[in-house]
Every structure is written in structure tokens, then in C-alpha cells.
Design a protein around this motif. Structure first.
Motif, PDB file in Angstrom:
ATOM      1  N   SER A  13       0.818  -1.202   0.000  1.00 14.06           N
ATOM      2  CA  SER A  13       0.000   0.000   0.000  1.00 14.06           C
ATOM      3  C   SER A  13       0.858   1.261   0.000  1.00 14.06           C
ATOM      4  O   SER A  13       0.580   2.219  -0.730  1.00 14.06           O
ATOM      5  N   LEU A  14       1.909   1.277   0.803  1.00 12.97           N
ATOM      6  CA  LEU A  14       2.799   2.438   0.821  1.00 12.97           C
ATOM      7  C   LEU A  14       3.571   2.577  -0.491  1.00 12.97           C
ATOM      8  O   LEU A  14       3.814   3.698  -0.958  1.00 12.97           O
ATOM      9  N   ALA A  15       3.930   1.462  -1.101  1.00 13.16           N
ATOM     10  CA  ALA A  15       4.603   1.522  -2.406  1.00 13.16           C
ATOM     11  C   ALA A  15       3.654   2.077  -3.472  1.00 13.16           C
ATOM     12  O   ALA A  15       4.055   2.896  -4.308  1.00 13.16           O
ATOM     13  N   ALA A  16       2.399   1.658  -3.441  1.00 11.72           N
ATOM     14  CA  ALA A  16       1.410   2.181  -4.387  1.00 11.72           C
ATOM     15  C   ALA A  16       1.180   3.668  -4.151  1.00 11.72           C
ATOM     16  O   ALA A  16       1.027   4.444  -5.108  1.00 11.72           O
ATOM     17  N   ALA A  17       1.171   4.093  -2.888  1.00 11.98           N
ATOM     18  CA  ALA A  17       1.021   5.514  -2.570  1.00 11.98           C
ATOM     19  C   ALA A  17       2.200   6.314  -3.095  1.00 11.98           C
ATOM     20  O   ALA A  17       2.019   7.408  -3.651  1.00 11.98           O
ATOM     21  N   ALA A  18       3.409   5.782  -2.937  1.00  9.80           N
ATOM     22  CA  ALA A  18       4.598   6.476  -3.441  1.00  9.80           C
ATOM     23  C   ALA A  18       4.569   6.597  -4.960  1.00  9.80           C
ATOM     24  O   ALA A  18       4.894   7.651  -5.520  1.00  9.80           O
ATOM     25  N   TYR A  19       4.161   5.523  -5.625  1.00 15.06           N
ATOM     26  CA  TYR A  19       4.049   5.536  -7.090  1.00 15.06           C
ATOM     27  C   TYR A  19       3.029   6.583  -7.544  1.00 15.06           C
ATOM     28  O   TYR A  19       3.280   7.357  -8.474  1.00 15.06           O
ATOM     29  N   ALA A  20       1.897   6.637  -6.873  1.00 16.07           N
ATOM     30  CA  ALA A  20       0.874   7.615  -7.226  1.00 16.07           C
ATOM     31  C   ALA A  20       1.340   9.038  -6.907  1.00 16.07           C
ATOM     32  O   ALA A  20       1.032   9.981  -7.647  1.00 16.07           O
ATOM     33  N   LEU A  21       2.095   9.202  -5.835  1.00 19.66           N
ATOM     34  CA  LEU A  21       2.610  10.524  -5.482  1.00 19.66           C
ATOM     35  C   LEU A  21       3.573  11.042  -6.547  1.00 19.66           C
ATOM     36  O   LEU A  21       3.510  12.211  -6.939  1.00 19.66           O
ATOM     37  N   VAL A  22       4.444  10.166  -7.023  1.00 17.87           N
ATOM     38  CA  VAL A  22       5.369  10.565  -8.091  1.00 17.87           C
ATOM     39  C   VAL A  22       4.593  10.977  -9.343  1.00 17.87           C
ATOM     40  O   VAL A  22       4.904  11.976  -9.987  1.00 17.87           O
ATOM     41  N   THR A  23       3.553  10.234  -9.659  1.00 19.39           N
ATOM     42  CA  THR A  23       2.719  10.567 -10.814  1.00 19.39           C
ATOM     43  C   THR A  23       2.046  11.918 -10.623  1.00 19.39           C
ATOM     44  O   THR A  23       2.004  12.736 -11.548  1.00 19.39           O
ATOM     45  N   ALA A  24       1.530  12.167  -9.443  1.00 13.38           N
ATOM     46  CA  ALA A  24       0.872  13.443  -9.167  1.00 13.38           C
ATOM     47  C   ALA A  24       1.859  14.601  -9.241  1.00 13.38           C
ATOM     48  O   ALA A  24       1.543  15.656  -9.794  1.00 13.38           O
ATOM     49  N   LEU A  25       3.054  14.390  -8.709  1.00 13.53           N
ATOM     50  CA  LEU A  25       4.071  15.450  -8.747  1.00 13.53           C
ATOM     51  C   LEU A  25       4.550  15.728 -10.177  1.00 13.53           C
ATOM     52  O   LEU A  25       4.978  16.841 -10.472  1.00 13.53           O
ATOM     53  N   VAL A  99      -3.151   8.241  -3.558  1.00 14.19           N
ATOM     54  CA  VAL A  99      -2.216   8.393  -2.438  1.00 14.19           C
ATOM     55  C   VAL A  99      -2.979   8.346  -1.121  1.00 14.19           C
ATOM     56  O   VAL A  99      -2.614   7.599  -0.200  1.00 14.19           O
ATOM     57  N   VAL A 100      -4.051   9.111  -1.028  1.00 18.56           N
ATOM     58  CA  VAL A 100      -4.839   9.156   0.207  1.00 18.56           C
ATOM     59  C   VAL A 100      -5.460   7.788   0.490  1.00 18.56           C
ATOM     60  O   VAL A 100      -5.455   7.315   1.638  1.00 18.56           O
TER      61      VAL A 100
END
Length: 120
Positions: A13-25, A99-100
Motif C-alpha cells: 500500500s505504501l509503495a502504491a502511494a509512493a508511485y501515485a505521489l510521483v505521478t501526481a508530482l 495516495v490518500v
């Protein structure tokens, strides 16, 4: 609850959040990779739910399991809701929703473990 599975769910879950955060940034919309990551999280949560109910049926777990069961059922909705909302939002905020959602899953797993062990 199975501690090993709970740890795997948190890490994924944290890895998926990090991946989505990079995409958002990077100011990109959600893609297939995000759906696959959320699908993996959902499958792990389903396995956790099945194991949780089996252990509850075998008289394991918390003495008053109502809160745990509520978490166990509610957590299954989060990845699906995040995927749906993320697909509707075609801006950088779509991955932000993911991410959320993934962070919420990680926090809920920690809380479920506290309830299971009686430490919370």
C-alpha cells in the motif's frame, strides 16, 4: 490477523502511494499501473478479510469483535473507491486520491492489528 500478511499489505500500500505521489508530482493522470497496484492491494485485503473471519470463527481475536469486523469490511471499499474516483479525475489530483486511499489502507491495517491484539 496475520502479522506477515498485514506487513505485506502495508508495504504494498505504501509503495502504491509512493508511485501515485510521483505521478501526481509529475502532473500526470492516473494510468493502468495505478489500477494494477490498487488491484494487488484489493486482493491482499480480500485474503486478509477471509483469514480474519476464519480466525474469528475459531474463537481467536478480540473479545468484542464488532469494531474489527467493521474495519475488515470497510477497508475493502477503499481501493475500489480510490480507483473509481481517480479514473473520474483526469488531472494530477486523480493520483492524489490514490495516495490518500493507499495511506488510509495502511493506517487501517495498523489500527486493525491494535484491535486484534488488544493494544488499542
Amino acid at each position: 490477523m496475520t502479522n506477515a500478511l498485514a506487513t505485506v499489505i502495508i508495504v504494498v500500500s505504501l509503495a502504491a502511494a509512493a508511485y501515485a505521489l510521483v505521478t501526481a508530482l509529475r502532473n500526470r493522470a492516473m494510468g493502468w499501473g495505478h489500477l494494477i497496484a490498487l488491484g494487488v492491494v484489493e486482493v491482499l485485503l480480500i485474503v486478509q478479510a477471509v483469514l480474519g473471519f476464519v480466525k474469528l470463527a475459531g474463537d481467536e481475536g478480540p473479545k468484542q469483535p464488532a469494531t474489527f469486523i467493521g474495519y475488515l469490511l470497510a477497508i475493502l471499499l477503499i481501493p475500489a473507491a480510490g480507483a473509481g474516483w481517480g479514473m473520474l479525475e483526469r488531472t494530477r489530483w486523480g493520483p492524489g486520491v490514490i495516495v490518500v486511499a493507499c495511506l488510509a489502507v495502511a493506517v487501517m491495517i495498523v489500527r486493525m492489528n491494535q484491535i486484534w491484539t488488544g493494544n488499542g
